[in-house]
Write an enzyme that holds these catalytic residues in place. Structure first.
Site, PDB file in Angstrom:
ATOM      1  N   ASN A  44       0.801  -1.221   0.000  1.00 24.52           N
ATOM      2  CA  ASN A  44       0.000   0.000   0.000  1.00 24.52           C
ATOM      3  C   ASN A  44       0.839   1.278   0.000  1.00 24.52           C
ATOM      4  O   ASN A  44       0.334   2.348  -0.312  1.00 24.52           O
ATOM      5  CB  ASN A  44      -0.939   0.023   1.213  1.00 24.52           C
ATOM      6  CG  ASN A  44      -0.188  -0.066   2.527  1.00 24.52           C
ATOM      7  OD1 ASN A  44       0.701  -0.901   2.691  1.00 24.52           O
ATOM      8  ND2 ASN A  44      -0.532   0.768   3.472  1.00 24.52           N
ATOM      9  N   CYS A  51      -2.450   3.577   8.929  1.00 25.16           N
ATOM     10  CA  CYS A  51      -2.524   2.817  10.174  1.00 25.16           C
ATOM     11  C   CYS A  51      -1.344   3.102  11.096  1.00 25.16           C
ATOM     12  O   CYS A  51      -1.379   2.770  12.273  1.00 25.16           O
ATOM     13  CB  CYS A  51      -2.607   1.320   9.873  1.00 25.16           C
ATOM     14  SG  CYS A  51      -4.093   0.877   8.934  1.00 25.16           S
TER      15      CYS A  51
END
Length: 383
Positions: A152, A325
């Protein structure tokens, strides 16, 4: 000022077609799928239809190989922790690439407290798994090996079929986190030799708070939380009916639209990369060709990623500087360090992940804002 959203890896808007399909299950079609009366049976039927649509997206052998979870983090935890503990007689070893998401790395670290050995598989400067190193790391005692389908932060797509061949020759099960790849590039779990596959509902254009885990028939697995035994006993808790129906519809749409939409986004991505790299001391991170069609990632010398993010926001443009995150930490990205960047280089990153709202006409605005941002920040930087 027109807002330009370029952080679809962090959060995706729900597709209006998904909302139309799922919304009735928050209002008139409410029922507990474990109940035997009509409302419960209707809910159960909707879940099974959604399960079939998710299975179709990845060409799973059996719809029952799909279990629904609360998202990619839970799926990764079941895949790593549940598989390792269920197969402990095989051996107490697990392996994962150095660019895995933190929801793979942390359960693997936690298993070390129970006596498991955790081996890290290195990647090269473009983020591609070192197959020779993998061959030396995985042994018959390795219960589960985890490799992300496409990262990602740098967008690099891994050679999953080759990795699966090595893992199955030497170890046992291969888990693949396809959170960012699913719906962007074709995934076929049978063709690719995948034993466990993580999916996120939101990354398909569905609601947040829903995910799925594919478990190949025959793979030995155990739950990590316990309760009423829903989802084949592997994920207890009343099913998120709205989320599951939404994820099923998102999977159907992703499968139908993937080819055209990915081709459109790849064109915008390529133009963006070409223009951003004209900025002085701007570099592409990740593989230049084998990367996700909606993903463009860069680093700029002598400036901080957080400053880039805040400055771009002032121009009306939302970009990322690392994984959402781990954005609350001040540490350099473990992914960028893994591909060989120094700490000071890893701090200057900017990530743009495209979606349906993005157009080719937005590229000059993004490039101009990036150029001005870099110029202004370098003028005041102590680096």
């Amino acid at each position: 000022m027109e807002r330009i959203y370029l952080d679809h890896a962090a959060a995706m808007p729900v597709d209006p077609r998904v909302l139309d399909a799922a919304l009735p299950y928050l209002t008139e079609k409410v029922g507990n799928p474990s109940s035997l009366y009509n409302e419960g049976l209707t809910a159960k039927s909707a879940i099974e239809e959604a399960r079939g649509r998710v299975a179709d997206l990845i060409n799973a052998e059996d719809t029952q190989s799909i279990i629904f979870t609360s998202g990619a983090t839970e799926s990764n935890n079941i895949a790593v922790r549940g598989t390792a503990l269920r197969n402990i007689r095989t051996g107490k070893k697990i392996a994962a690439s150095t660019i895995e998401h933190i929801s793979v790395i942390n359960p693997a670290k936690d298993l070390q407290k129970s006596g498991f050995a955790f081996d890290r598989i290195p990647v090269d400067a473009m983020g591609v798994v070192d197959l020779e190193a993998l061959n030396g790391i995985v042994t018959p005692e390795t219960a589960v090996t985890s490799v992300i389908y496409a990262n990602n932060e740098i967008g690099t797509v891994e050679p999953i079929p080759e990795i699966a061949g090595i893992v199955h020759d030497r170890g046992r099960y291969l888990h693949v986190d396809a959170t960012d790849a699913a719906g962007r590039i074709p995934i076929d779990v049978q063709r690719d030799g995948i034993d466990l596959l993580t999916l996120s509902g939101n990354q398909l254009g569905g609601p947040e708070g829903i995910g799925a885990l594919y478990i190949r028939p025959g793979v030995r697995e155990q739950p990590v939380i316990f309760g009423g035994g829903q989802e084949r006993g592997l994920r207890s808790g009343t099913e998120n009916l709205f989320g599951i129906v939404g994820m099923g519809e998102a999977a159907r749409i992703a499968g139908a639209d993937m080819q055209g939409e990915s081709r459109r986004l790849a064109g915008i991505r390529d133009r963006l990369i070409e223009r951003i790299l004209t900025i002085d001391e701007a570099y592409l991170t990740g593989h230049p060709v084998k990367r996700l069609p909606h993903h463009a990632s860069f680093r700029f010398s002598r400036i901080e990623g957080e400053s880039i993010q805040l400055a771009m926001d002032m121009y009306g443009i939302a970009v990322a500087t690392g994984s959402a995150c781990t954005s609350r930490t001040l540490e350099a990205s473990h992914v960028l360090l893994a591909i060989g960047l120094r700490h000071e280089e890893a701090h200057g990153s900017m990530i743009a992940t495209l979606g349906r709202s993005n157009t080719m006409e937005q590229v000059p605005m993004v490039v101009d804002a990036a150029r001005e941002t870099v110029k202004r920040l370098r003028a005041i930087t102590p680096l």
